[in-house]
Design a protein around this motif. Sequence first.
Motif, PDB file in Angstrom:
ATOM      1  N   UNK A 165       1.000  -1.004  -0.041  1.00 29.79           N
ATOM      2  CA  UNK A 165       0.078  -0.004   0.037  1.00 29.79           C
ATOM      3  C   UNK A 165       0.811   1.295  -0.219  1.00 29.79           C
ATOM      4  N   UNK A 166       2.031   1.214   0.539  1.00 29.86           N
ATOM      5  CA  UNK A 166       2.980   2.443   0.800  1.00 29.86           C
ATOM      6  C   UNK A 166       3.371   2.699  -0.600  1.00 29.86           C
ATOM      7  N   UNK A 167       3.837   1.641  -1.276  1.00 30.11           N
ATOM      8  CA  UNK A 167       4.514   1.677  -2.623  1.00 30.11           C
ATOM      9  C   UNK A 167       3.400   2.281  -3.509  1.00 30.11           C
ATOM     10  N   UNK A 168       2.063   1.786  -3.229  1.00 28.76           N
ATOM     11  CA  UNK A 168       1.150   2.278  -4.325  1.00 28.76           C
ATOM     12  C   UNK A 168       0.698   3.655  -3.855  1.00 28.76           C
ATOM     13  N   UNK A 169       1.241   4.408  -2.718  1.00 33.89           N
ATOM     14  CA  UNK A 169       0.792   5.800  -2.381  1.00 33.89           C
ATOM     15  C   UNK A 169      -0.277   5.888  -1.555  1.00 33.89           C
ATOM     16  N   UNK A 170      -0.799   4.616  -1.133  1.00 34.61           N
ATOM     17  CA  UNK A 170      -2.076   4.641  -0.233  1.00 34.61           C
ATOM     18  C   UNK A 170      -1.682   4.560   0.902  1.00 34.61           C
ATOM     19  N   UNK A 171      -1.505   5.696   1.504  1.00 29.05           N
ATOM     20  CA  UNK A 171      -0.970   6.037   2.921  1.00 29.05           C
ATOM     21  C   UNK A 171      -1.720   5.627   4.147  1.00 29.05           C
ATOM     22  N   UNK A 172      -3.234   5.937   3.926  1.00 28.35           N
ATOM     23  CA  UNK A 172      -4.089   5.655   5.055  1.00 28.35           C
ATOM     24  C   UNK A 172      -4.348   4.267   4.954  1.00 28.35           C
ATOM     25  N   UNK A 173      -4.406   3.381   3.785  1.00 25.61           N
ATOM     26  CA  UNK A 173      -4.392   1.754   3.805  1.00 25.61           C
ATOM     27  C   UNK A 173      -3.141   1.314   4.383  1.00 25.61           C
ATOM     28  N   UNK A 174      -1.847   1.955   4.158  1.00 20.10           N
ATOM     29  CA  UNK A 174      -0.830   1.489   4.900  1.00 20.10           C
ATOM     30  C   UNK A 174      -0.803   1.661   6.495  1.00 20.10           C
ATOM     31  N   UNK A 175      -1.099   2.766   6.700  1.00 20.49           N
ATOM     32  CA  UNK A 175      -1.389   2.772   8.217  1.00 20.49           C
ATOM     33  C   UNK A 175      -2.335   2.050   8.891  1.00 20.49           C
ATOM     34  N   UNK A 176      -3.272   1.748   8.327  1.00 18.20           N
ATOM     35  CA  UNK A 176      -4.455   0.841   8.924  1.00 18.20           C
ATOM     36  C   UNK A 176      -3.774  -0.527   8.692  1.00 18.20           C
ATOM     37  N   UNK A 177      -2.865  -1.011   7.903  1.00 17.85           N
ATOM     38  CA  UNK A 177      -2.542  -2.355   7.666  1.00 17.85           C
ATOM     39  C   UNK A 177      -1.347  -2.631   8.818  1.00 17.85           C
ATOM     40  N   UNK A 178      -0.619  -1.497   9.144  1.00 18.33           N
ATOM     41  CA  UNK A 178       0.276  -1.218  10.087  1.00 18.33           C
ATOM     42  C   UNK A 178      -0.195  -1.628  11.498  1.00 18.33           C
ATOM     43  N   UNK A 179      -1.326  -0.982  11.711  1.00 16.39           N
ATOM     44  CA  UNK A 179      -2.026  -1.099  13.041  1.00 16.39           C
ATOM     45  C   UNK A 179      -2.535  -2.515  13.107  1.00 16.39           C
ATOM     46  N   UNK A 180      -2.889  -3.214  12.053  1.00 12.99           N
ATOM     47  CA  UNK A 180      -3.321  -4.526  12.165  1.00 12.99           C
ATOM     48  C   UNK A 180      -2.004  -5.577  12.521  1.00 12.99           C
ATOM     49  N   UNK A 181      -1.133  -5.200  11.969  1.00 11.63           N
ATOM     50  CA  UNK A 181       0.194  -5.910  12.034  1.00 11.63           C
ATOM     51  C   UNK A 181       0.630  -5.592  13.417  1.00 11.63           C
ATOM     52  N   UNK A 182       0.391  -4.362  14.145  1.00  7.38           N
ATOM     53  CA  UNK A 182       0.776  -4.098  15.450  1.00  7.38           C
ATOM     54  C   UNK A 182       0.026  -4.852  16.313  1.00  7.38           C
ATOM     55  N   UNK A 183      -1.519  -5.167  16.083  1.00  4.34           N
ATOM     56  CA  UNK A 183      -2.149  -5.923  16.942  1.00  4.34           C
ATOM     57  C   UNK A 183      -1.731  -7.336  16.965  1.00  4.34           C
ATOM     58  N   UNK A 184      -1.103  -7.810  15.845  1.00  3.54           N
ATOM     59  CA  UNK A 184      -0.836  -9.317  15.863  1.00  3.54           C
ATOM     60  C   UNK A 184       0.441  -9.563  16.490  1.00  3.54           C
ATOM     61  N   UNK A 185       1.395  -8.718  15.851  1.00  2.00           N
ATOM     62  CA  UNK A 185       2.897  -8.808  16.395  1.00  2.00           C
ATOM     63  C   UNK A 185       3.149  -7.738  17.458  1.00  2.00           C
ATOM     64  N   UNK A 186       3.403  -8.017  18.701  1.00  2.00           N
ATOM     65  CA  UNK A 186       3.675  -7.000  19.787  1.00  2.00           C
ATOM     66  C   UNK A 186       5.154  -7.438  20.248  1.00  2.00           C
ATOM     67  N   UNK A 187       5.993  -8.046  19.677  1.00  2.00           N
ATOM     68  CA  UNK A 187       7.350  -8.295  20.152  1.00  2.00           C
ATOM     69  C   UNK A 187       8.286  -7.023  19.794  1.00  2.00           C
ATOM     70  N   UNK A 188       9.207  -7.134  20.168  1.00  2.00           N
ATOM     71  CA  UNK A 188      10.430  -5.908  20.015  1.00  2.00           C
ATOM     72  C   UNK A 188      10.641  -5.892  18.375  1.00  2.00           C
ATOM     73  N   UNK A 189      10.974  -6.967  17.629  1.00  2.00           N
ATOM     74  CA  UNK A 189      11.283  -6.620  16.421  1.00  2.00           C
ATOM     75  C   UNK A 189      10.027  -6.290  15.495  1.00  2.00           C
ATOM     76  N   UNK A 190       8.911  -6.606  15.875  1.00  2.00           N
ATOM     77  CA  UNK A 190       7.797  -6.346  15.010  1.00  2.00           C
ATOM     78  C   UNK A 190       7.388  -4.828  15.279  1.00  2.00           C
ATOM     79  N   UNK A 191       7.693  -4.274  16.636  1.00  2.00           N
ATOM     80  CA  UNK A 191       7.442  -2.933  16.964  1.00  2.00           C
ATOM     81  C   UNK A 191       8.488  -1.912  16.228  1.00  2.00           C
ATOM     82  N   UNK A 192       9.722  -2.402  16.199  1.00  2.00           N
ATOM     83  CA  UNK A 192      10.792  -1.687  15.246  1.00  2.00           C
ATOM     84  C   UNK A 192      10.264  -1.639  13.938  1.00  2.00           C
ATOM     85  N   UNK A 193       9.891  -2.685  13.281  1.00  2.00           N
ATOM     86  CA  UNK A 193       9.634  -2.592  11.935  1.00  2.00           C
ATOM     87  C   UNK A 193       8.349  -1.631  11.840  1.00  2.00           C
ATOM     88  N   UNK A 194       7.336  -1.785  12.753  1.00  2.00           N
ATOM     89  CA  UNK A 194       6.326  -0.686  12.549  1.00  2.00           C
ATOM     90  C   UNK A 194       7.022   0.616  12.657  1.00  2.00           C
TER      91      UNK A 194
END
Length: 477
Positions: free
Chosen positions: A52-81
């Motif tokens: 989504x970020x590559x496609x310029x869909x920043x709102x969708x990218x942010x929403x996907x990041x939040x769903x990733x954050x809800x699933x992956x809460x360990x330190x490596x995932x939070x750094x990637x976020x």
Amino acid sequence: MAQGNGSLDDILRAFKQALAARDRPAIDRQVDALLRMNAPLGAQWRAIARVSLTNGQVAAARAAIERYAAHAVDAPARFEQAVLLAECGDVAMALQRLQSLPPGFPDVATRAHLHATLAMQAGDLDQARRSFEQALSARPTSGISWLSYAQLMRRDPSTRWAERLSGYHASRPTLADGDRGPFLYAVAEAAHALGDHAGAFAAYRAGGQAVRRHRGITGPVRPPDREVRSWPETGRSGAQDDPHPPIFVLGLPRSGTTLVEQILASHSAIAGGGEMTALHLAIDGASRMGAVDPSAMLARFASDYRQLARARFPGRGAVVDKTLNVTRHIGWMAAAFPASPLVYVRRDIVDTAFSCLRTYFSQGIDWSYDLDDIVAHFAFERDVLRYWRDRLGDRLTVIDYRALVERPEATVRALLDRCGLPFEPAVLHPEATARPVLTASTVQVRSPINHGGLGAADPYHAHLAPYLDRLRALDRD
């Protein structure tokens, strides 16, 4: 192909087909469907955020990041976020996510460098300095940390940092191939600060050659083959009554475009868009339509561009777009957005050429690492500007950088008139505007409007001598 109302398997199948076909609208539709159904994709949301970020869909990218954050809460995932949020331009949230990590993760140097970069983009230059120094203490062989630190310290009247860097260079450190280019640019900045212009010029050129080798650039980097005419030749497609037409700020890199954007973004009715990908993405989408009515291509371009711009800046007024290397696309902008101001910034051509040579661009400006390539690109830009000035006349507003810094109020008032906006005192103090700046000028725009950029190349004229006549000949039009 599923349109977003099928089963999860149907949507994922359609998503993969769209990716394979590089069908951006179809990709975006399937991502939207996955977001609406809150699909249980776990760590796969990270890849979807990246798409989504590559496609310029920043709102969708942010929403996907939040769903990733809800699933992956360990330190490596939070750094990637944090990294993904920074790429979305959400510097404040990226800093929050970074600061939530346990101490020392991922490692001191990596964490401190990202923290410093985000602080610099946010305008907290003192914090950026402290974090870069921490990063360099932990990893002194990081070329990009040295370069970012040197660029930050240009504003510091003390030369202690430059002496430290020069001393480290003299020790002949062992550097990875990818670190050598940016490190040499940092060495050049240190030599410049110490008044060693011959040493600085040699290091700038050596840094450029090191970058070319690392990126596999083996020959001349020349401009596109007259791409200036690759647009649908009609001028009556866009809506004349667009309430918030985009403002396009054009010009060569290092010519003052970021300063003009920051000035405009200091107005209450304008949002600074920076170097967005929207223009390239929208032109690519319209060009893929094939042999159709030019008006349909322009309508597709305008629709895509508006959607991409609003995805990044929802509910705001006019957006300033200062994407680099787009002068050749003025025809698209002028035809699709007839109410849009088209602003071209011109700076002394020798100062601009030297400033390009001394700047390490992370991507997209491969011609800047060699003076012959710089001259060739400047000649192309001159021809494109002449072509469109002949056709657009007063529609294309040219701002002289010297006039801007020597007579800021008069120049800015005229610019705002061109944009149909009333004067506001804040535009004369752009350094006070709190907004992330992600371009190579992130440090410079934190200072008041000043004369510092005038005559920047003067100490280097002897070293630039083989190119001076060629450059000045381009400036006599």
